[in-house]
Write an enzyme that holds these catalytic residues in place. Structure first.
Site, PDB file in Angstrom:
ATOM      1  N   ASP A 141     156.552  24.177  86.175  1.00  0.00           N
ATOM      2  CA  ASP A 141     157.969  24.361  85.851  1.00  0.00           C
ATOM      3  C   ASP A 141     158.757  23.446  86.796  1.00  0.00           C
ATOM      4  O   ASP A 141     158.189  22.894  87.751  1.00  0.00           O
ATOM      5  CB  ASP A 141     158.362  25.830  86.075  1.00  0.00           C
ATOM      6  CG  ASP A 141     159.850  26.088  85.856  1.00  0.00           C
ATOM      7  OD1 ASP A 141     160.391  25.630  84.838  1.00  0.00           O
ATOM      8  OD2 ASP A 141     160.482  26.734  86.710  1.00  0.00           O
ATOM      9  N   SER A 142     160.064  23.338  86.560  1.00  0.00           N
ATOM     10  CA  SER A 142     160.891  22.552  87.469  1.00  0.00           C
ATOM     11  C   SER A 142     160.999  23.200  88.844  1.00  0.00           C
ATOM     12  O   SER A 142     161.405  22.543  89.802  1.00  0.00           O
ATOM     13  CB  SER A 142     162.299  22.409  86.879  1.00  0.00           C
ATOM     14  OG  SER A 142     162.873  23.693  86.723  1.00  0.00           O
ATOM     15  N   CYS A 172     158.150  26.095  81.108  1.00  0.00           N
ATOM     16  CA  CYS A 172     159.528  25.630  81.219  1.00  0.00           C
ATOM     17  C   CYS A 172     159.980  25.237  79.821  1.00  0.00           C
ATOM     18  O   CYS A 172     159.348  24.379  79.183  1.00  0.00           O
ATOM     19  CB  CYS A 172     159.554  24.410  82.146  1.00  0.00           C
ATOM     20  SG  CYS A 172     161.136  23.576  82.237  1.00  0.00           S
ATOM     21  N   ASN A 173     161.025  25.868  79.333  1.00  0.00           N
ATOM     22  CA  ASN A 173     161.510  25.552  77.981  1.00  0.00           C
ATOM     23  C   ASN A 173     162.034  24.126  77.898  1.00  0.00           C
ATOM     24  O   ASN A 173     161.865  23.446  76.885  1.00  0.00           O
ATOM     25  CB  ASN A 173     162.627  26.518  77.598  1.00  0.00           C
ATOM     26  CG  ASN A 173     162.124  27.928  77.379  1.00  0.00           C
ATOM     27  OD1 ASN A 173     161.813  28.306  76.260  1.00  0.00           O
ATOM     28  ND2 ASN A 173     162.018  28.694  78.438  1.00  0.00           N
ATOM     29  N   THR A 174     162.665  23.672  78.971  1.00  0.00           N
ATOM     30  CA  THR A 174     163.262  22.337  78.959  1.00  0.00           C
ATOM     31  C   THR A 174     162.167  21.268  78.887  1.00  0.00           C
ATOM     32  O   THR A 174     162.205  20.384  78.017  1.00  0.00           O
ATOM     33  CB  THR A 174     164.124  22.135  80.224  1.00  0.00           C
ATOM     34  OG1 THR A 174     165.003  23.243  80.371  1.00  0.00           O
ATOM     35  CG2 THR A 174     164.920  20.860  80.155  1.00  0.00           C
ATOM     36  N   TYR A 217     165.886  20.482  85.931  1.00  0.00           N
ATOM     37  CA  TYR A 217     165.597  19.569  84.819  1.00  0.00           C
ATOM     38  C   TYR A 217     166.718  19.592  83.768  1.00  0.00           C
ATOM     39  O   TYR A 217     167.022  18.568  83.151  1.00  0.00           O
ATOM     40  CB  TYR A 217     164.311  20.002  84.101  1.00  0.00           C
ATOM     41  CG  TYR A 217     163.002  19.640  84.770  1.00  0.00           C
ATOM     42  CD1 TYR A 217     162.946  18.909  85.960  1.00  0.00           C
ATOM     43  CD2 TYR A 217     161.797  20.033  84.188  1.00  0.00           C
ATOM     44  CE1 TYR A 217     161.728  18.591  86.547  1.00  0.00           C
ATOM     45  CE2 TYR A 217     160.573  19.711  84.758  1.00  0.00           C
ATOM     46  CZ  TYR A 217     160.537  18.995  85.942  1.00  0.00           C
ATOM     47  OH  TYR A 217     159.327  18.685  86.506  1.00  0.00           O
ATOM     48  N   GLY A 218     167.283  20.779  83.563  1.00  0.00           N
ATOM     49  CA  GLY A 218     168.133  21.007  82.385  1.00  0.00           C
ATOM     50  C   GLY A 218     169.425  20.226  82.347  1.00  0.00           C
ATOM     51  O   GLY A 218     170.075  20.160  81.311  1.00  0.00           O
ATOM     52  N   CYS A 263     165.151  30.186  79.141  1.00  0.00           N
ATOM     53  CA  CYS A 263     164.795  29.409  80.341  1.00  0.00           C
ATOM     54  C   CYS A 263     163.988  30.355  81.210  1.00  0.00           C
ATOM     55  O   CYS A 263     164.394  31.512  81.407  1.00  0.00           O
ATOM     56  CB  CYS A 263     166.065  28.950  81.056  1.00  0.00           C
ATOM     57  SG  CYS A 263     165.758  28.331  82.743  1.00  0.00           S
ATOM     58  N   THR A 264     162.855  29.885  81.701  1.00  0.00           N
ATOM     59  CA  THR A 264     161.945  30.815  82.384  1.00  0.00           C
ATOM     60  C   THR A 264     162.526  31.343  83.691  1.00  0.00           C
ATOM     61  O   THR A 264     162.141  32.414  84.144  1.00  0.00           O
ATOM     62  CB  THR A 264     160.581  30.144  82.620  1.00  0.00           C
ATOM     63  OG1 THR A 264     160.774  28.896  83.334  1.00  0.00           O
ATOM     64  CG2 THR A 264     159.883  29.858  81.319  1.00  0.00           C
ATOM     65  N   HIS A 265     163.475  30.628  84.273  1.00  0.00           N
ATOM     66  CA  HIS A 265     164.150  31.163  85.463  1.00  0.00           C
ATOM     67  C   HIS A 265     164.892  32.463  85.136  1.00  0.00           C
ATOM     68  O   HIS A 265     164.988  33.361  85.964  1.00  0.00           O
ATOM     69  CB  HIS A 265     165.159  30.150  86.007  1.00  0.00           C
ATOM     70  CG  HIS A 265     164.553  29.045  86.817  1.00  0.00           C
ATOM     71  ND1 HIS A 265     163.883  27.989  86.247  1.00  0.00           N
ATOM     72  CD2 HIS A 265     164.514  28.840  88.155  1.00  0.00           C
ATOM     73  CE1 HIS A 265     163.472  27.167  87.204  1.00  0.00           C
ATOM     74  NE2 HIS A 265     163.830  27.661  88.371  1.00  0.00           N
TER      75      HIS A 265
HETATM   76  N1  DGL Z   1     162.853  26.898  83.935  1.00  0.00           N
HETATM   77  C1  DGL Z   1     163.339  25.891  83.116  1.00  0.00           C
HETATM   78  C2  DGL Z   1     163.391  26.231  81.643  1.00  0.00           C
HETATM   79  O1  DGL Z   1     162.664  27.092  81.206  1.00  0.00           O
HETATM   80  C3  DGL Z   1     164.223  24.791  83.567  1.00  0.00           C
HETATM   81  C4  DGL Z   1     165.372  25.032  84.455  1.00  0.00           C
HETATM   82  C5  DGL Z   1     165.910  23.701  84.960  1.00  0.00           C
HETATM   83  O2  DGL Z   1     165.169  23.033  85.675  1.00  0.00           O
HETATM   84  O3  DGL Z   1     167.036  23.345  84.609  1.00  0.00           O
HETATM   85  O4  DGL Z   1     164.113  25.639  80.906  1.00  0.00           O
END
Ligand code: DGL
Length: 264
Positions: free
Chosen positions: A19-20, A82-84, A51-52, A188-190
């Site tokens: 993930d990021s 990570c979805n992004t 990342y987003g 978003c996994t966060h």
């Molecule tokens: N955890 C990430 C996701 O699922 C990315 C968050 C990020 O880096 O902006 O999208």
């Protein structure tokens, strides 16, 4: 270009997860529950987070580098937690390698089944919501769905800023009448780490969905199809890696790993 020619992992190799930053640890918890005998290598790209709010070319390049780095440790599959990064890189990485790659997407499809005339709020990074992968999902299951880009929210999780996260979420959620919301998607996994906080702001009957358990099940299927599942009774290991400063990031990762055990 096939970057994995001659690469032959076996069932005893670890599962790579990235993930990021720390968000994918929520997915790792689901993976661990589903596949307790497996070893996991978790990589958080802290040095390049978030990342987003970057551009897709950069995130594709980071994802390639992480895959290469984890392959040097002989992973048997890669879970993009990570979805992004999934939206940006899953297709390309699959084209470039034979390594099984498991990707994520916001749980809009299951949420659409729970909708009864109201809204489905989809919280995700600006990049996830902008890219064609989500647009396709939206065209199929997006009736009543409201994309809610959340720039800056992952940072609250990275820094364990619970008060900042609460204030951010209150602002977002009070923009909608909660009696008109049928479901919330954490895209978003966060944000899975914010589920307990979000729950407290919602009526009890409003489901809050993420894709973590589904991703873990899918990982099991993919490994089973390729005869790469470990079949002995053992407790698997977990190793955390970061592109950031290990002295500060690793304790944070371990703290969130503990939190992640209580998220479901
Ligand atoms: N955890 C990430 C996701 O699922 C990315 C968050 C990020 O880096 O902006 O999208």
């Amino acid at each position: 270009m096939n970057r994995t020619a001659g690469y032959q992992p076996d069932s005893t190799c670890p599962i790579g997860v990235f993930d990021s930053g720390v968000g994918g640890i929520s997915v790792l918890a689901a993976l661990r529950r589903e596949l307790p005998c497996e070893d996991f290598l978790y990589f958080g790209d802290t040095a390049h987070a978030p990342y987003g709010t970057k551009n897709p070319e950069e995130v594709l390049q980071f994802s390639r580098e992480i895959m290469d780095r984890l392959m040097q440790k002989r992973i048997k599959c890669l879970v993009i937690a990570c979805n992004t990064a999934s939206a940006v890189a899953a297709k390309e990485l699959r084209e470039e390698t034979d390594l099984p790659i498991i990707a994520m997407e916001p749980a809009l499809k299951p949420a659409s089944l729970l909708r009864h005339g109201g809204k489905v709020l989809v919280l995700a990074t600006p990049m996830t919501l902008r890219l064609p992968k989500f647009q396709r999902l939206y065209a199929l299951y997006g009736e009543g769905a409201v994309p809610v880009p959340c720039p800056g929210l992952m940072e609250k999780v990275e820094t364990a800023d619970d008060d900042g996260a609460r204030a951010y979420l209150e602002k977002i959620l009070t923009a909608h009448r909660m009696d008109q919301v049928d479901a919330i998607v954490l895209g978003c996994t966060h944000y899975s780490f914010l589920r307990p906080l979000i729950r407290k702001m919602l009526p009890e009957n409003v489901p809050v969905l993420d894709g973590n358990a589904g991703t873990a099940r899918q990982t099991g299927h993919v490994l089973s199809e390729r005869s790469l599942l470990r079949d002995e009774a053992r407790e698997g290991t977990i190793e955390f890696l970061t592109s950031g400063n290990p002295e500060t990031v690793l304790p944070q990762m371990h703290m969130l790993w503990e939190r992640a055990q209580h998220l479901v």
